[in-house]
Design a protein around this motif. Structure first.
Motif, PDB file in Angstrom:
ATOM      1  N   MET A  64       0.809  -1.221   0.000  1.00 18.33           N
ATOM      2  CA  MET A  64       0.000   0.000   0.000  1.00 18.33           C
ATOM      3  C   MET A  64       0.843   1.273   0.000  1.00 18.33           C
ATOM      4  O   MET A  64       0.300   2.375  -0.125  1.00 18.33           O
ATOM      5  CB  MET A  64      -0.936  -0.011   1.215  1.00 18.33           C
ATOM      6  N   GLN A  65       2.160   1.127   0.110  1.00 13.05           N
ATOM      7  CA  GLN A  65       3.062   2.270   0.146  1.00 13.05           C
ATOM      8  C   GLN A  65       3.571   2.581  -1.263  1.00 13.05           C
ATOM      9  O   GLN A  65       3.448   1.768  -2.182  1.00 13.05           O
ATOM     10  CB  GLN A  65       4.249   1.962   1.082  1.00 13.05           C
ATOM     11  N   GLY A  71       9.943  -1.480 -10.259  1.00 13.81           N
ATOM     12  CA  GLY A  71       9.049  -2.567  -9.920  1.00 13.81           C
ATOM     13  C   GLY A  71       9.442  -3.272  -8.646  1.00 13.81           C
ATOM     14  O   GLY A  71      10.548  -3.095  -8.112  1.00 13.81           O
ATOM     15  N   VAL A  72       8.527  -4.095  -8.138  1.00 14.40           N
ATOM     16  CA  VAL A  72       8.756  -4.882  -6.935  1.00 14.40           C
ATOM     17  C   VAL A  72       9.835  -5.926  -7.227  1.00 14.40           C
ATOM     18  O   VAL A  72       9.779  -6.637  -8.237  1.00 14.40           O
ATOM     19  CB  VAL A  72       7.448  -5.557  -6.488  1.00 14.40           C
ATOM     20  N   THR A  73      10.812  -6.027  -6.351  1.00 17.67           N
ATOM     21  CA  THR A  73      11.964  -6.906  -6.591  1.00 17.67           C
ATOM     22  C   THR A  73      11.540  -8.349  -6.818  1.00 17.67           C
ATOM     23  O   THR A  73      12.055  -9.022  -7.727  1.00 17.67           O
ATOM     24  CB  THR A  73      12.945  -6.827  -5.411  1.00 17.67           C
ATOM     25  N   ALA A  74      10.603  -8.849  -6.039  1.00 16.10           N
ATOM     26  CA  ALA A  74      10.170 -10.245  -6.185  1.00 16.10           C
ATOM     27  C   ALA A  74       9.617 -10.515  -7.581  1.00 16.10           C
ATOM     28  O   ALA A  74       9.863 -11.581  -8.162  1.00 16.10           O
ATOM     29  CB  ALA A  74       9.129 -10.580  -5.123  1.00 16.10           C
ATOM     30  N   LEU A  75       8.891  -9.569  -8.124  1.00 13.00           N
ATOM     31  CA  LEU A  75       8.331  -9.764  -9.461  1.00 13.00           C
ATOM     32  C   LEU A  75       9.414  -9.633 -10.520  1.00 13.00           C
ATOM     33  O   LEU A  75       9.431 -10.396 -11.502  1.00 13.00           O
ATOM     34  CB  LEU A  75       7.214  -8.760  -9.722  1.00 13.00           C
ATOM     35  N   ARG A  76      10.326  -8.706 -10.346  1.00 10.91           N
ATOM     36  CA  ARG A  76      11.414  -8.572 -11.315  1.00 10.91           C
ATOM     37  C   ARG A  76      12.291  -9.820 -11.322  1.00 10.91           C
ATOM     38  O   ARG A  76      12.740 -10.265 -12.391  1.00 10.91           O
ATOM     39  CB  ARG A  76      12.244  -7.321 -11.006  1.00 10.91           C
ATOM     40  N   GLU A  77      12.518 -10.409 -10.174  1.00  7.84           N
ATOM     41  CA  GLU A  77      13.268 -11.672 -10.115  1.00  7.84           C
ATOM     42  C   GLU A  77      12.505 -12.786 -10.814  1.00  7.84           C
ATOM     43  O   GLU A  77      13.102 -13.620 -11.504  1.00  7.84           O
ATOM     44  CB  GLU A  77      13.552 -12.032  -8.657  1.00  7.84           C
ATOM     45  N   LEU A  78      11.197 -12.803 -10.643  1.00  5.13           N
ATOM     46  CA  LEU A  78      10.369 -13.799 -11.317  1.00  5.13           C
ATOM     47  C   LEU A  78      10.485 -13.651 -12.836  1.00  5.13           C
ATOM     48  O   LEU A  78      10.638 -14.636 -13.560  1.00  5.13           O
ATOM     49  CB  LEU A  78       8.916 -13.631 -10.868  1.00  5.13           C
ATOM     50  N   ALA A 266       5.666   9.653 -15.598  1.00  4.11           N
ATOM     51  CA  ALA A 266       4.366   9.297 -16.170  1.00  4.11           C
ATOM     52  C   ALA A 266       3.397   8.808 -15.094  1.00  4.11           C
ATOM     53  O   ALA A 266       2.266   9.284 -14.996  1.00  4.11           O
ATOM     54  CB  ALA A 266       4.531   8.225 -17.240  1.00  4.11           C
ATOM     55  N   ASP A 267       3.834   7.830 -14.278  1.00  2.00           N
ATOM     56  CA  ASP A 267       2.915   7.268 -13.274  1.00  2.00           C
ATOM     57  C   ASP A 267       3.608   6.878 -11.967  1.00  2.00           C
ATOM     58  O   ASP A 267       3.020   6.182 -11.149  1.00  2.00           O
ATOM     59  CB  ASP A 267       2.161   6.067 -13.849  1.00  2.00           C
ATOM     60  N   LEU A 268       4.842   7.316 -11.789  1.00  3.13           N
ATOM     61  CA  LEU A 268       5.657   7.048 -10.597  1.00  3.13           C
ATOM     62  C   LEU A 268       6.066   5.587 -10.506  1.00  3.13           C
ATOM     63  O   LEU A 268       7.237   5.257 -10.497  1.00  3.13           O
ATOM     64  CB  LEU A 268       4.946   7.491  -9.313  1.00  3.13           C
ATOM     65  N   HIS A 269       5.092   4.687 -10.432  1.00  2.00           N
ATOM     66  CA  HIS A 269       5.402   3.255 -10.458  1.00  2.00           C
ATOM     67  C   HIS A 269       4.128   2.484 -10.757  1.00  2.00           C
ATOM     68  O   HIS A 269       3.008   2.996 -10.621  1.00  2.00           O
ATOM     69  CB  HIS A 269       6.018   2.783  -9.127  1.00  2.00           C
ATOM     70  N   THR A 270       4.297   1.226 -11.146  1.00  2.00           N
ATOM     71  CA  THR A 270       3.170   0.337 -11.416  1.00  2.00           C
ATOM     72  C   THR A 270       2.555  -0.124 -10.099  1.00  2.00           C
ATOM     73  O   THR A 270       3.225  -0.202  -9.067  1.00  2.00           O
ATOM     74  CB  THR A 270       3.652  -0.864 -12.253  1.00  2.00           C
ATOM     75  N   ASP A 271       1.266  -0.421 -10.138  1.00  2.00           N
ATOM     76  CA  ASP A 271       0.504  -0.825  -8.956  1.00  2.00           C
ATOM     77  C   ASP A 271       1.249  -1.875  -8.123  1.00  2.00           C
ATOM     78  O   ASP A 271       1.525  -2.980  -8.595  1.00  2.00           O
ATOM     79  CB  ASP A 271      -0.845  -1.372  -9.415  1.00  2.00           C
ATOM     80  N   ASN A 272       1.576  -1.533  -6.873  1.00  2.00           N
ATOM     81  CA  ASN A 272       2.331  -2.442  -6.009  1.00  2.00           C
ATOM     82  C   ASN A 272       1.547  -3.697  -5.652  1.00  2.00           C
ATOM     83  O   ASN A 272       2.093  -4.810  -5.650  1.00  2.00           O
ATOM     84  CB  ASN A 272       2.724  -1.724  -4.714  1.00  2.00           C
ATOM     85  N   LEU A 273       0.277  -3.542  -5.303  1.00  2.00           N
ATOM     86  CA  LEU A 273      -0.515  -4.697  -4.882  1.00  2.00           C
ATOM     87  C   LEU A 273      -0.580  -5.746  -5.978  1.00  2.00           C
ATOM     88  O   LEU A 273      -0.408  -6.942  -5.718  1.00  2.00           O
ATOM     89  CB  LEU A 273      -1.927  -4.249  -4.484  1.00  2.00           C
TER      90      LEU A 273
END
Length: 398
Positions: A64-65, A71-78, A266-273
């Motif tokens: 939520m922060q 991007g989120v590290t876990a997803l980038r690693e995936l 453009a959008d700061l970052h992609t949706d974290n959730l």
């Protein structure tokens, strides 16, 4: 009434031809093969809800922060692992950027690389939204001829020789939108070589590659890239959920860093959730089995559509026979105006997307795209019969 002073990037006539077509096709009485939508009955709703619940329990505050633009590290690693396992693409974490859908990759690459007057070479025909995006940044286009093996490399090299201001080559090598064609292995190798030889960038767009129901997997163009000229992009929209708007880019770290700065504005970052949820979904589920289920269903629907073409369409009609993806391409000889043909088909309560918007240059009359992924089997059977009757009438001049 106020006369708004829009920038040159806004289409002067304000029309949205494709939007008008899709709106007409959305009539509940119409059987529509026009959209590019996945089958919603295969969305993993229950499993994704469980993943989201687990994310809130374990990473609620982080989700939520504000987050990192890359991007989120876990997803980038995936994603890093995914492109190695599926596409034989070696990537470090710094080579991976998560985006708000793959459409944002198109926009960021256009913004970062295309100056007004630069040439972008595209397959003829090609994905219409890519044309729209690059046009926004002042690109000039040249179409490169295709056959059933994808973009022809001799035609591409001729285009590169004759257009020294070419900045970018855009390709959808797997189950191409709109034709469903797949680029042959030797052409992929040659494309990577030509990119290095002529110092142009290749944007390899692979949204459909995992949805294969026939034939053998072909490695990505990026897997043959030795110089960093190939940028590889994909998305979770076709295998998980288009509404999540989750795509990614794998490219040289310098490219990723520059695009990250542009994304921040453009959008700061992609949706974290959504990022956390997809990473959790992969951890908890057999995603390969899920994709096989999608592929099996789409294969059956494609075959139903092909059977309908053989049974109901006029003699001489040509069509592609994709080994995966969501679309096939039809060419009806003797038709001069495909948009008028579309209107005639609406009278028979069936719709497609006319081929005209997919062409960078002069469109091919009588060509159109059909989508088989979104329609149930009974609708495909009925719709192909209705479409065949409409085409028979059009060819007969009724």
């Amino acid at each position: 009434m106020t006369q708004f002073k829009f920038s040159k990037r806004v289409p002067a006539d304000g029309t949205d031809a494709v939007g008008a077509i899709l709106k007409a096709a959305a009539d509940p009485q119409i059987i529509s093969f026009a959209g590019g939508l996945p089958a919603p009955e295969l969305f993993p709703v229950k499993e994704m809800k469980a993943a989201v619940d687990k994310v809130f329990a374990t990473h609620g505050q982080e989700a939520m922060q504000y987050g990192a633009a890359k991007g989120v590290t876990a997803l980038r690693e995936l994603i890093q692992h995914h492109v190695k396992e599926k596409e034989n693409v070696d990537a470090e974490l710094d080579n991976v950027l998560v985006t708000t859908g793959s459409e944002q990759v198109l926009d960021l690459v256009g913004k970062a690389f295309v100056n007004p007057g630069d040439t972008v070479l595209v397959e003829q025909p090609t994905y219409l939204c890519a044309l729209d995006v690059f046009k926004t940044y002042g690109a000039n286009f040249a179409g490169v001829e295709m056959d059933e093996q994808g973009m022809k490399m001799d035609a591409l090299e001729e285009a590169l020789k004759s257009r020294p201001n070419t900045k970018l080559v855009y390709t959808v090598p797997n189950f191409q939108n709109p034709t469903g064609r797949t680029m042959a292995l030797d052409r992929r190798q040659k494309l990577a070589e030509l990119a290095a030889k002529y110092d142009v960038y290749v944007l390899e767009d692979n949204p459909y590659g995992e949805i294969r129901f026939a034939g053998q997997h072909v490695p990505a163009v990026k897997s043959f890239d030795k110089t960093g000229h190939v940028f590889y992009m994909s998305t979770f929209s076709k295998t998980l959920a288009p509404g999540f708007r989750l795509g990614w880019l794998v490219a040289d770290a310098d490219v990723v860093n520059k695009l990250t700065v542009l994304k921040q504005s453009a959008d700061l970052h992609t949706d974290n959730l959504v990022q956390y949820a997809v990473a959790q979904f992969f951890a908890d589920n057999d995603v390969d089995a899920h994709v096989r289920e999608i592929s099996d269903l789409y294969g059956k629907r494609k075959q139903l559509m092909a059977d309908g073409i053989k049974q109901y369409f006029p003699a001489g009609v040509k069509y592609t026979d994709p080994e995966g993806g969501m679309f096939l391409w039809v060419e009806v000889p003797g038709v001069d105006d495909t948009v008028e043909l579309f209107k005639e088909c609406l009278k028979h309560n069936v719709a497609f997307v006319p081929g005209d918007p997919f062409f960078a240059g002069k469109p091919q009359p009588g060509a159109f795209r059909l989508n088989y992924s979104n329609a149930p089997e009974d609708k495909i059977k009925a719709g192909m019969k209705q479409l065949g009757e409409a085409l028979q009438d059009a060819v007969a001049g009724k």
